[in-house]
Design an enzyme around this catalytic site. Structure first.
Site: not given
Lengths: 275, 275
Positions: A96-97
């Site tokens: 998901a960074k």
């Protein structure tokens, strides 16, 4: 920052599954291309991915973007994928960074990590442009993989810049993660991992083993890295790397048998190189 | 990279609304604290926020984390908020701070920007740890605000590191964004903005006006910046800044009248300082 309490750490659970299935991390990226080639919608992709992953790989890595692309219905599909994989004994590393200031990170961490999270992944990726020191909210809830050295060349402009001590951003990141792990999990593999692309020259100037964390190595296959690149990059800690491939494996779909065969072939190749 | 075609650019739409409502950007961050204090669930928050924003502010900035926190149902609420604000004539800057490699950025951009996006914001924030040069997919679909100098002190470790040319990461970012805007929108305010916290010392060493883009200035109020800090930081381009406040304004809820009064007071103060 304190680490999330856990009877068995992520690193321990990974080590067990690695012994059974090999180190491969299956990237579950339902791009429009993949959905088109398979002739399915997103929920059809999730059904096939669940069947292909259980009893086949240690870890899956859904890329959140390809689910968010379908709005809230896509996030609902992601939710089903994550819980289904975990029920099938597969570890889920959510790519998901995320990364923001502290109070916002608390909300992101509560969304994806730990008890009560509506989408409860086993670990997630975070991005430290706002500072590793702002990522405490994630680490308190569960294991994270901090983007350190990305697999794309454009990242050099930021990651190879140097601080006042002469170290690059990515060197400083490895050292600071190592210090965190030493404090949070002395003598063990700690809860803070790194995302570390093996596609550039191997890092002679970084002691990856001393970081005492796991590494996610993205970019295997379509992005240009080979299993041999992974073995060379992580020669100092071959048992701590999760090599990840997505497009090259999903190309073997949509049959579950085709996917499992592709996963098995790459996993065997990685196991023979990484031990 | 080419810019998204648009009859009227985001900068032009902002300038019109700014003339009517002032420059304030209302942060819509439904933290657990806010929901508790208001005594509502997330959809109750959205109902009140929609009533308070229409005809009151130029821009709202929902922070995605506080919606994702509620799983796919929260993303559905975000979706309703975004479309409702736009129908009410309010610009929506989605604070999502996404940022990844190119192909993943394409999916994130398609999720939030441009025609066909399931959650169609007018602009969004992105994070450049993987490189400004990897952000083309966003810029092709709509305006973005690239995190350049964050409002938190922990960000210094990355943003103040220096490249081989001696410039800091944030200085290089301002120059590179300026070059992009000059190419994409010669002679106008371009589609690439910056997120630029006014809480550190004013940047004597950066020519913010020459970036030819808008600035989101977060951190007003609870995070420590004052309207005077904003005016000092953006003295060279006061008409291009969107000062954003959330917690300090939401504290005036849950009544729509209370929220509108708080918005009006802060907006008037900002207008008198920024012209």
């Amino acid at each position: 920052v304190t680490a999330a309490p856990s009877a068995e750490t992520f690193a321990e659970r990974f080590a067990k599954r690695r012994a059974e299935f090999g180190p491969l991390c299956l990237g579950l990226d339902p791009s429009d291309d993949v959905l088109g080639a398979w002739g399915v919608d997103l929920d059809g992709f999730v059904d096939i991915a669940l069947d292909a992953a259980a009893g086949s790989v240690a870890v899956v890595k859904p890329q959140s973007a390809f689910y968010e692309r379908h709005g809230w219905q896509g996030v609902r599909s992601l939710s089903r994928l994550v819980s289904g994989c975990r029920e099938g004994g597969v570890l889920v590393l959510l790519d998901a960074k995320r990364g923001d200031v502290g109070s916002t990170n608390e909300a992101y961490a509560a969304a994806y990590l730990g008890d009560g999270a509506p989408i409860h992944a086993d670990a997630m990726t975070v991005t430290p442009y706002l500072g590793l020191a702002a990522m405490g909210a994630y680490i308190e809830r569960g294991p994270v993989f901090v983007v350190t050295r990305s697999s794309n060349p454009e990242g050099r402009a930021v990651q190879a810049a140097r601080g006042p001590d002469g170290l690059t951003v990515e060197q400083r990141m490895v050292l600071d993660i190592g210090a965190l792990n030493a404090r949070l999990a002395p003598g063990a593999v700690g809860p803070v991992g790194g995302v570390f692309g093996p596609t550039h020259a191997p890092p002679d100037d970084m002691d990856l083993a001393a970081m005492n964390g796991l590494f996610l190595a993205p970019g295997l296959g379509t992005q240009g890295a080979t299993p041999a690149d992974v073995a060379a990059c992580f020669a100092a800690c071959p048992d701590r790397v999760l090599p990840s491939a997505s497009r090259s494996l999903l190309a073997a779909g949509p049959t579950v048998a085709g996917l499992r065969a592709a996963v098995r072939a790459l996993s065997d190749e990685l196991s023979s190189l990484l031990g």
